[in-house]
Design a protein around this motif. Structure first.
Motif, PDB file in Angstrom:
ATOM      1  N   UNK A 221       0.801  -1.215   0.000  1.00 35.14           N
ATOM      2  CA  UNK A 221       0.000   0.000   0.000  1.00 35.14           C
ATOM      3  C   UNK A 221       0.836   1.269   0.000  1.00 35.14           C
ATOM      4  N   UNK A 222       0.356   2.277   0.678  1.00 32.33           N
ATOM      5  CA  UNK A 222       0.987   3.594   0.642  1.00 32.33           C
ATOM      6  C   UNK A 222       1.028   4.230   2.021  1.00 32.33           C
ATOM      7  N   UNK A 223       1.956   5.173   2.117  1.00 33.64           N
ATOM      8  CA  UNK A 223       2.203   5.837   3.390  1.00 33.64           C
ATOM      9  C   UNK A 223       2.274   7.326   3.083  1.00 33.64           C
ATOM     10  N   UNK A 224       1.539   8.158   3.854  1.00 28.09           N
ATOM     11  CA  UNK A 224       1.538   9.600   3.570  1.00 28.09           C
ATOM     12  C   UNK A 224       1.987  10.405   4.776  1.00 28.09           C
ATOM     13  N   UNK A 225       2.860  11.352   4.518  1.00 32.90           N
ATOM     14  CA  UNK A 225       3.270  12.337   5.528  1.00 32.90           C
ATOM     15  C   UNK A 225       2.875  13.707   5.000  1.00 32.90           C
ATOM     16  N   UNK A 226       1.974  14.381   5.684  1.00 38.01           N
ATOM     17  CA  UNK A 226       1.474  15.659   5.180  1.00 38.01           C
ATOM     18  C   UNK A 226       1.356  16.644   6.342  1.00 38.01           C
ATOM     19  N   UNK A 227       1.077  17.896   6.007  1.00 38.51           N
ATOM     20  CA  UNK A 227       0.881  18.898   7.057  1.00 38.51           C
ATOM     21  C   UNK A 227      -0.384  18.592   7.856  1.00 38.51           C
ATOM     22  N   UNK A 228      -1.348  17.864   7.215  1.00 38.00           N
ATOM     23  CA  UNK A 228      -2.617  17.568   7.885  1.00 38.00           C
ATOM     24  C   UNK A 228      -2.553  16.316   8.760  1.00 38.00           C
ATOM     25  N   UNK A 229      -1.488  15.536   8.619  1.00 40.97           N
ATOM     26  CA  UNK A 229      -1.396  14.317   9.406  1.00 40.97           C
ATOM     27  C   UNK A 229      -0.598  13.255   8.677  1.00 40.97           C
ATOM     28  N   UNK A 230      -0.538  12.063   9.275  1.00 41.25           N
ATOM     29  CA  UNK A 230       0.144  10.959   8.576  1.00 41.25           C
ATOM     30  C   UNK A 230      -0.733   9.721   8.624  1.00 41.25           C
ATOM     31  N   UNK A 231      -0.744   8.980   7.521  1.00 42.56           N
ATOM     32  CA  UNK A 231      -1.620   7.828   7.363  1.00 42.56           C
ATOM     33  C   UNK A 231      -0.910   6.699   6.623  1.00 42.56           C
ATOM     34  N   UNK A 232      -1.463   5.536   6.795  1.00 42.42           N
ATOM     35  CA  UNK A 232      -1.006   4.396   6.032  1.00 42.42           C
ATOM     36  C   UNK A 232      -2.237   3.723   5.448  1.00 42.42           C
ATOM     37  N   UNK A 233      -2.206   3.419   4.144  1.00 46.38           N
ATOM     38  CA  UNK A 233      -3.359   2.805   3.471  1.00 46.38           C
ATOM     39  C   UNK A 233      -2.922   1.446   2.924  1.00 46.38           C
ATOM     40  N   UNK A 234      -3.711   0.412   3.223  1.00 47.04           N
ATOM     41  CA  UNK A 234      -3.336  -0.966   2.882  1.00 47.04           C
ATOM     42  C   UNK A 234      -4.454  -1.622   2.085  1.00 47.04           C
ATOM     43  N   UNK A 235      -4.136  -2.275   0.975  1.00 49.02           N
ATOM     44  CA  UNK A 235      -5.197  -2.949   0.205  1.00 49.02           C
ATOM     45  C   UNK A 235      -5.769  -4.106   1.032  1.00 49.02           C
ATOM     46  N   UNK A 236      -7.042  -4.468   0.767  1.00 55.38           N
ATOM     47  CA  UNK A 236      -7.711  -5.456   1.606  1.00 55.38           C
ATOM     48  C   UNK A 236      -7.111  -6.856   1.493  1.00 55.38           C
TER      49      UNK A 236
END
Lengths: 308, 308
Positions: A221-236
Motif C-alpha cells: 500500500x501507501x504511506x503519507x506524511x502531510x501537514x494535515x497528518x500521517x496515514x497508512x493505506x493498505x489494500x484489503x
C-alpha cells in the motif's frame, strides 16, 4: 483541467512470446501498442475517472507521429505535446509464459535548448487553465537536471497545486522547490533520504521541502506524511499481477482527490484501490473499473490528523 | 526494370544491448531501422549494382507508412507496393555483446481475398515492363498456399524469367509451376526433396520442375544444377560475420547476372561474392562494395557444362 507533463514520452509496445530464449528466433503471438511515459498513463486514468486531462511534453519523429495518432483516439485526453526534431523512443516489453517481462528501452531523443525554452513558455500558458499539474518521469537528454525544480516553481507562482513523480537528482532538486506532493516508491525515497525505513524517510523528505510525501510500498500500500497528518493505506488483500502502471494510477488517484478536495484518507484509499485495480487488470497499465469500485471501500487507512 | 515481390514486407528494427538477460530491463544503446522482407533487400542490392528495381507486395498500417517513407529515401528502388487494411509487421533483432542475435517477429497482417485479387492484377501489369522477377519470402495469412505457383505461371506466360526464393509448401507448389530458378538453402532443399546430400537434392529439385536450382551452402558457397551444366562456387576464404541478408544478396547476384546474360559460372561468382560481402559488412543486411569487388574475382567455380 488537470495537466500532466511527460518530457520523455514513449510508444509502449508489448510482445507476448512463448519462452524468451536468447540467441534464438521467436514468433510474437500478440502485439499491443499504446502511448506511454508516466504522465500519459496518469492522464488516461484521470480521463477514465471523469476528469479533463491535458498532456504536454515532447514528441517527435515517426514514432512520435504514431503516438499522437493513438492519443487522438483516447477519449478525454487533450494533446498539448510539443513537436521536436528528435525521435520519440519506443519501449518493448516482452512477456513470456512465466508472466515475467523483459524490457528493452530505446534511448530517448535529445532536446535542444530552443525546444526546452519553447516548452517552458507553453507550460506557463497551460498552467493558466490547470486545476493541478503532475510532473512525471525521467528527463530526456538536453533538459537540465534542475528542470523539475523550475517547473515546480512556475506552478507555485501560478497557484496551481503540483505533484512530482520522478527519481534521482531531478527528484532531489525538485523537492527543494517545495512541490505540494511527491510520490516516490520505497527505493526512490531511500535514494533521496539515505533511510530505508519508509516512515522516517517520508518525514525526512518533507523536511527537504515537499509539503506532502506519499510513498508507495508496493503490495503493502501507501504511506503519507502531510501537514494535515500521517496515514497508512493498505489494500484489503495480497495482490498478484502486473505492476506496470500501478504507480501512475496512484498518481491519478492522488491528483483527482486533490482537485475534488477529498480528505487525505479518502485520497489514499482511492490511490491504493486504483493501483490495485491496475495490478489486477489483464492488460498492463490499464485498470479494472469493477475491481477499483469493489476495492475502494475496502482499503484500510490508519493514522492520525495533526493537531490543528 | 527488375521486379521483386514481397508479400510479407516488414520493418526491420535492430537493437544493440550489452547483454540480453530474460526478465530484466535493458537500455538499448543503438537503434537502426530499415524496410525489410526478402524482396526489398534484393531490390536494394540490385539498385546498388546499377539495376532499376521495382518492389511490389503488400503494405499497411502505421508501420507500413513508416516503411514506405524509408523506402522513398532508397535511391534506385521504385515503390509499387499495394496498400492493405492490415498492418505491416515489425521484426526486432536484438544484438548483444556476443554478436549473436535474438529475433522477435511480429505476426504479419491478414490479406483479404479482394486484396489478393487486386495484387494479382497489379502484378500482371508490372510484368509488362519487367526483364526478370523474383518472388521472395513467406506468405501472409489469407494468401493461398499455391500463390507462388500462380505468380510463376503468370511470369512464364508473360515471358519474364522468374526466380523463386521461399520454403515449405509454397516452395513445393511453386517448383511444380516450373520457375526459371529456385534458390533454396540446404535445409529448405532437404525439406523439399527428403535428401540431405545437396548435389543429389538439387538434381531432384530440378526433376520436380525448376529449370535451374541454386542451393546455398552457407559458408561453403553455392551449388547450381541447370540445363546448361552443374557448378559449385566457393568463397576464397572462410568468412565470419552476420549472415542476415546474405541469401537476398545472392538472389540479387543471380538475377542481375541473368538479366546481363552472364554465363552461369559468372553469375555464381557474383552471387557468392555478394553474399560474402554481406556477411562481412558491419551493418546487417548491407553489403560492403570494396569487399565484393575484391572477392568477385577470387571465387573458385568448378563444374562442367552439359553436352550441347
Amino acid at each position: 483541467m488537470i495537466l500532466t507533463v511527460t518530457l520523455n514520452t514513449a510508444l509502449d509496445i508489448t510482445y507476448r512470446v512463448r519462452n524468451l530464449t536468447p540467441h534464438t528466433s521467436h514468433r510474437v503471438t500478440e502485439v499491443t501498442e499504446r502511448p506511454g511515459g508516466k504522465g500519459l498513463n496518469v492522464a488516461r486514468v484521470l480521463a477514465a475517472l471523469g476528469h479533463e486531462a491535458t498532456v504536454t511534453g515532447f514528441v517527435g519523429g515517426t514514432t512520435g507521429r504514431v503516438l499522437r495518432e493513438q492519443l487522438s483516439r483516447t477519449t478525454g485526453v487533450v494533446d498539448a505535446l510539443l513537436p521536436i526534431a528528435g525521435t520519440t523512443r519506443r519501449t518493448v516489453a516482452v512477456v513470456d509464459a512465466t508472466g515475467d517481462t523483459t524490457q528493452l528501452n530505446e534511448p530517448g531523443p535529445a532536446v535542444t535548448p530552443a525546444e526546452w525554452s519553447a516548452f517552458q513558455e507553453a507550460y506557463e500558458h497551460l498552467l493558466a487553465d490547470a486545476s493541478a499539474v503532475a510532473l512525471c518521469g525521467s528527463l530526456p537528454q538536453g533538459v537540465p537536471v534542475g528542470a523539475y525544480a523550475g517547473l515546480v516553481r512556475a506552478a507555485r507562482t501560478a497557484n496551481v497545486p503540483v505533484l512530482l513523480d520522478t527519481s534521482g537528482e531531478p527528484l532531489r532538486r525538485g523537492v527543494a522547490a517545495r512541490p505540494d506532493v511527491v510520490k516516490p516508491n520505497a527505493e526512490e525515497l531511500a535514494e533521496l533520504t539515505g533511510s530505508h525505513e519508509p516512515f522516517r524517510a517520508a518525514r525526512d523528505a518533507r523536511r527537504r521541502g515537499a509539503h506532502a510525501v506519499v510513498a508507495s510500498l508496493g503490495a503493502e500500500g501507501q504511506l503519507a506524511h502531510t501537514a494535515e497528518g500521517h496515514w497508512r493505506a493498505t489494500p484489503p488483500r495480497r495482490l498478484r499481477g502486473n505492476p506496470t502502471g500501478a504507480g501512475d494510477s496512484a498518481v491519478a488517484g492522488l491528483l483527482s482527490g486533490l482537485v475534488e478536495r477529498l480528505p487525505w484518507p479518502e485520497r489514499l484509499a482511492r490511490a491504493v484501490a486504483l493501483s490495485a485495480a491496475t495490478v489486477l487488470a489483464p492488460v498492463a497499465g490499464e485498470f479494472d473499473r469493477a475491481v477499483y469500485e469493489e476495492l475502494v471501500g475496502q482499503v484500510r487507512v490508519t493514522g492520525e490528523a495533526s493537531a490543528a
